[in-house]
Motif scaffolding. Sequence first.
Motif, PDB file in Angstrom:
ATOM      1  N   MET A  55       0.848  -1.177   0.000  1.00 43.27           N
ATOM      2  CA  MET A  55       0.000   0.000   0.000  1.00 43.27           C
ATOM      3  C   MET A  55       0.893   1.239   0.000  1.00 43.27           C
ATOM      4  O   MET A  55       1.781   1.366   0.818  1.00 43.27           O
ATOM      5  N   PRO A  56       0.634   2.185  -0.921  1.00 44.10           N
ATOM      6  CA  PRO A  56       1.433   3.402  -0.937  1.00 44.10           C
ATOM      7  C   PRO A  56       1.250   4.180   0.357  1.00 44.10           C
ATOM      8  O   PRO A  56       0.165   4.213   0.922  1.00 44.10           O
ATOM      9  N   ARG A  57       2.322   4.823   0.785  1.00 39.77           N
ATOM     10  CA  ARG A  57       2.265   5.573   2.038  1.00 39.77           C
ATOM     11  C   ARG A  57       1.437   6.832   1.932  1.00 39.77           C
ATOM     12  O   ARG A  57       0.862   7.289   2.889  1.00 39.77           O
ATOM     13  N   TRP A  58       1.375   7.461   0.781  1.00 39.35           N
ATOM     14  CA  TRP A  58       0.769   8.783   0.644  1.00 39.35           C
ATOM     15  C   TRP A  58      -0.527   8.738  -0.146  1.00 39.35           C
ATOM     16  O   TRP A  58      -0.659   9.331  -1.181  1.00 39.35           O
ATOM     17  N   LYS A  59      -1.491   8.003   0.316  1.00 36.05           N
ATOM     18  CA  LYS A  59      -2.804   8.029  -0.322  1.00 36.05           C
ATOM     19  C   LYS A  59      -3.454   9.381  -0.023  1.00 36.05           C
ATOM     20  O   LYS A  59      -3.337   9.899   1.081  1.00 36.05           O
ATOM     21  N   PRO A  60      -4.164   9.930  -0.997  1.00 32.08           N
ATOM     22  CA  PRO A  60      -4.740  11.262  -0.793  1.00 32.08           C
ATOM     23  C   PRO A  60      -5.828  11.324   0.271  1.00 32.08           C
ATOM     24  O   PRO A  60      -6.141  12.384   0.771  1.00 32.08           O
ATOM     25  N   ASP A  61      -6.396  10.200   0.635  1.00 32.79           N
ATOM     26  CA  ASP A  61      -7.478  10.211   1.612  1.00 32.79           C
ATOM     27  C   ASP A  61      -7.025   9.787   3.007  1.00 32.79           C
ATOM     28  O   ASP A  61      -7.839   9.377   3.828  1.00 32.79           O
ATOM     29  N   ALA A  62      -5.742   9.900   3.295  1.00 28.24           N
ATOM     30  CA  ALA A  62      -5.210   9.441   4.583  1.00 28.24           C
ATOM     31  C   ALA A  62      -5.906  10.131   5.757  1.00 28.24           C
ATOM     32  O   ALA A  62      -6.270   9.473   6.736  1.00 28.24           O
ATOM     33  N   ARG A  63      -6.116  11.421   5.667  1.00 29.66           N
ATOM     34  CA  ARG A  63      -6.742  12.161   6.770  1.00 29.66           C
ATOM     35  C   ARG A  63      -8.148  11.636   7.036  1.00 29.66           C
ATOM     36  O   ARG A  63      -8.525  11.381   8.184  1.00 29.66           O
ATOM     37  N   GLN A  64      -8.937  11.462   5.985  1.00 30.05           N
ATOM     38  CA  GLN A  64     -10.300  10.946   6.160  1.00 30.05           C
ATOM     39  C   GLN A  64     -10.277   9.522   6.708  1.00 30.05           C
ATOM     40  O   GLN A  64     -11.095   9.174   7.560  1.00 30.05           O
ATOM     41  N   ARG A  65      -9.368   8.713   6.231  1.00 25.59           N
ATOM     42  CA  ARG A  65      -9.260   7.340   6.722  1.00 25.59           C
ATOM     43  C   ARG A  65      -8.938   7.325   8.208  1.00 25.59           C
ATOM     44  O   ARG A  65      -9.462   6.494   8.958  1.00 25.59           O
ATOM     45  N   LEU A  66      -8.072   8.228   8.644  1.00 28.86           N
ATOM     46  CA  LEU A  66      -7.734   8.297  10.069  1.00 28.86           C
ATOM     47  C   LEU A  66      -8.941   8.718  10.906  1.00 28.86           C
ATOM     48  O   LEU A  66      -9.183   8.175  11.981  1.00 28.86           O
ATOM     49  N   VAL A  67      -9.704   9.682  10.398  1.00 27.97           N
ATOM     50  CA  VAL A  67     -10.892  10.142  11.126  1.00 27.97           C
ATOM     51  C   VAL A  67     -11.903   9.010  11.252  1.00 27.97           C
ATOM     52  O   VAL A  67     -12.423   8.744  12.340  1.00 27.97           O
ATOM     53  N   VAL A  68     -12.181   8.316  10.152  1.00 29.50           N
ATOM     54  CA  VAL A  68     -13.147   7.216  10.181  1.00 29.50           C
ATOM     55  C   VAL A  68     -12.674   6.116  11.127  1.00 29.50           C
ATOM     56  O   VAL A  68     -13.458   5.592  11.938  1.00 29.50           O
ATOM     57  N   ALA A  69     -11.397   5.764  11.042  1.00 29.65           N
ATOM     58  CA  ALA A  69     -10.857   4.716  11.919  1.00 29.65           C
ATOM     59  C   ALA A  69     -10.974   5.120  13.384  1.00 29.65           C
ATOM     60  O   ALA A  69     -11.395   4.319  14.229  1.00 29.65           O
ATOM     61  N   ALA A  70     -10.602   6.348  13.702  1.00 27.15           N
ATOM     62  CA  ALA A  70     -10.647   6.814  15.086  1.00 27.15           C
ATOM     63  C   ALA A  70     -12.068   6.807  15.626  1.00 27.15           C
ATOM     64  O   ALA A  70     -12.319   6.292  16.722  1.00 27.15           O
ATOM     65  N   LEU A  71     -13.001   7.360  14.875  1.00 31.84           N
ATOM     66  CA  LEU A  71     -14.376   7.427  15.362  1.00 31.84           C
ATOM     67  C   LEU A  71     -14.974   6.030  15.522  1.00 31.84           C
ATOM     68  O   LEU A  71     -15.727   5.781  16.467  1.00 31.84           O
ATOM     69  N   GLY A  72     -14.639   5.123  14.630  1.00 31.21           N
ATOM     70  CA  GLY A  72     -15.104   3.747  14.771  1.00 31.21           C
ATOM     71  C   GLY A  72     -14.575   3.111  16.044  1.00 31.21           C
ATOM     72  O   GLY A  72     -15.318   2.462  16.786  1.00 31.21           O
ATOM     73  N   LEU A  73     -13.281   3.306  16.308  1.00 34.75           N
ATOM     74  CA  LEU A  73     -12.685   2.754  17.531  1.00 34.75           C
ATOM     75  C   LEU A  73     -13.240   3.423  18.780  1.00 34.75           C
ATOM     76  O   LEU A  73     -13.496   2.753  19.785  1.00 34.75           O
ATOM     77  N   PHE A  74     -13.436   4.730  18.735  1.00 31.25           N
ATOM     78  CA  PHE A  74     -14.008   5.424  19.890  1.00 31.25           C
ATOM     79  C   PHE A  74     -15.384   4.852  20.214  1.00 31.25           C
ATOM     80  O   PHE A  74     -15.727   4.652  21.384  1.00 31.25           O
ATOM     81  N   ALA A  75     -16.171   4.586  19.164  1.00 31.31           N
ATOM     82  CA  ALA A  75     -17.514   4.040  19.378  1.00 31.31           C
ATOM     83  C   ALA A  75     -17.458   2.612  19.913  1.00 31.31           C
ATOM     84  O   ALA A  75     -18.270   2.225  20.753  1.00 31.31           O
ATOM     85  N   GLU A  76     -16.507   1.830  19.450  1.00 29.22           N
ATOM     86  CA  GLU A  76     -16.413   0.426  19.848  1.00 29.22           C
ATOM     87  C   GLU A  76     -15.826   0.220  21.235  1.00 29.22           C
ATOM     88  O   GLU A  76     -16.312  -0.606  21.998  1.00 29.22           O
ATOM     89  N   GLN A  77     -14.755   0.953  21.543  1.00 29.78           N
ATOM     90  CA  GLN A  77     -14.043   0.651  22.787  1.00 29.78           C
ATOM     91  C   GLN A  77     -13.851   1.857  23.694  1.00 29.78           C
ATOM     92  O   GLN A  77     -13.250   1.739  24.748  1.00 29.78           O
ATOM     93  N   GLY A  78     -14.363   3.010  23.287  1.00 27.78           N
ATOM     94  CA  GLY A  78     -14.232   4.213  24.096  1.00 27.78           C
ATOM     95  C   GLY A  78     -13.017   5.032  23.715  1.00 27.78           C
ATOM     96  O   GLY A  78     -12.016   4.499  23.239  1.00 27.78           O
ATOM     97  N   TYR A  79     -13.135   6.300  23.934  1.00 30.49           N
ATOM     98  CA  TYR A  79     -12.058   7.235  23.591  1.00 30.49           C
ATOM     99  C   TYR A  79     -10.797   6.940  24.401  1.00 30.49           C
ATOM    100  O   TYR A  79      -9.701   6.848  23.854  1.00 30.49           O
ATOM    101  N   ASP A  80     -10.947   6.795  25.713  1.00 27.21           N
ATOM    102  CA  ASP A  80      -9.785   6.610  26.583  1.00 27.21           C
ATOM    103  C   ASP A  80      -9.017   5.328  26.286  1.00 27.21           C
ATOM    104  O   ASP A  80      -7.805   5.282  26.475  1.00 27.21           O
ATOM    105  N   ASP A  81      -9.704   4.288  25.826  1.00 24.95           N
ATOM    106  CA  ASP A  81      -9.055   3.003  25.572  1.00 24.95           C
ATOM    107  C   ASP A  81      -8.527   2.866  24.144  1.00 24.95           C
ATOM    108  O   ASP A  81      -8.031   1.806  23.770  1.00 24.95           O
TER     109      ASP A  81
END
Length: 193
Positions: free
Chosen positions: A1-27
């Motif tokens: 996978m190329p390191r510099w995909k143009p949607d990296a920022r959006q992918r990080l936001v989606v991943a973070a919010l999914g994890l926050f919903a699943e396991q909580g922000y602090d964890d």
Amino acid sequence: MPRWKPDARQRLVVAALGLFAEQGYDDTTVAQIAERAGLTRSTFFRHFADKREILTAGQEALSRLLAEGIDEAPPDASPLTAVAAGLERASGEMTSFNRDLGPLLRAAIDANEELRNREALKSIGMAAAIADALRRRGVAEPTARVAAELGVLAFKLGYTRWADPAHDEDPGELATHTRAAFEELRGAVAGLQ
């Protein structure tokens, strides 16, 4: 996978919010966010200073768009008409990506006091941007502040309605919702007299 995909920022936001919903922000850790997004920790830190920043990622752009819309309103526009122009400009830039994040974002914020405080600061920043734009138009301080708060309330109410997952049908454009919310609030203010 190329390191510099143009949607990296959006992918990080989606991943973070999914994890926050699943396991909580602090964890949730930065490493977990990067891994879920298929990116490295260093890529995460190129886009965000820390995981808290994910929740206010669009604040600067949103405040800028609100102010630009106000700045571009006709010179003879009333303060509330100028704020409506700012709401139109900012709402017009929101996409289905922003709508889809709404429920995840709300769940993360509701579950964590630190994030609720950060959300309050985001609202203060939006109100400051609106009030500054109104003052540049020559609007007096108290009027600018009241109009700014109405603008923030209208944006938040319109966005909440637009992003509501209970909508089975197409919710349309965010601008439709912010416009309706702003008119409701204008009516409520008129009813105070």
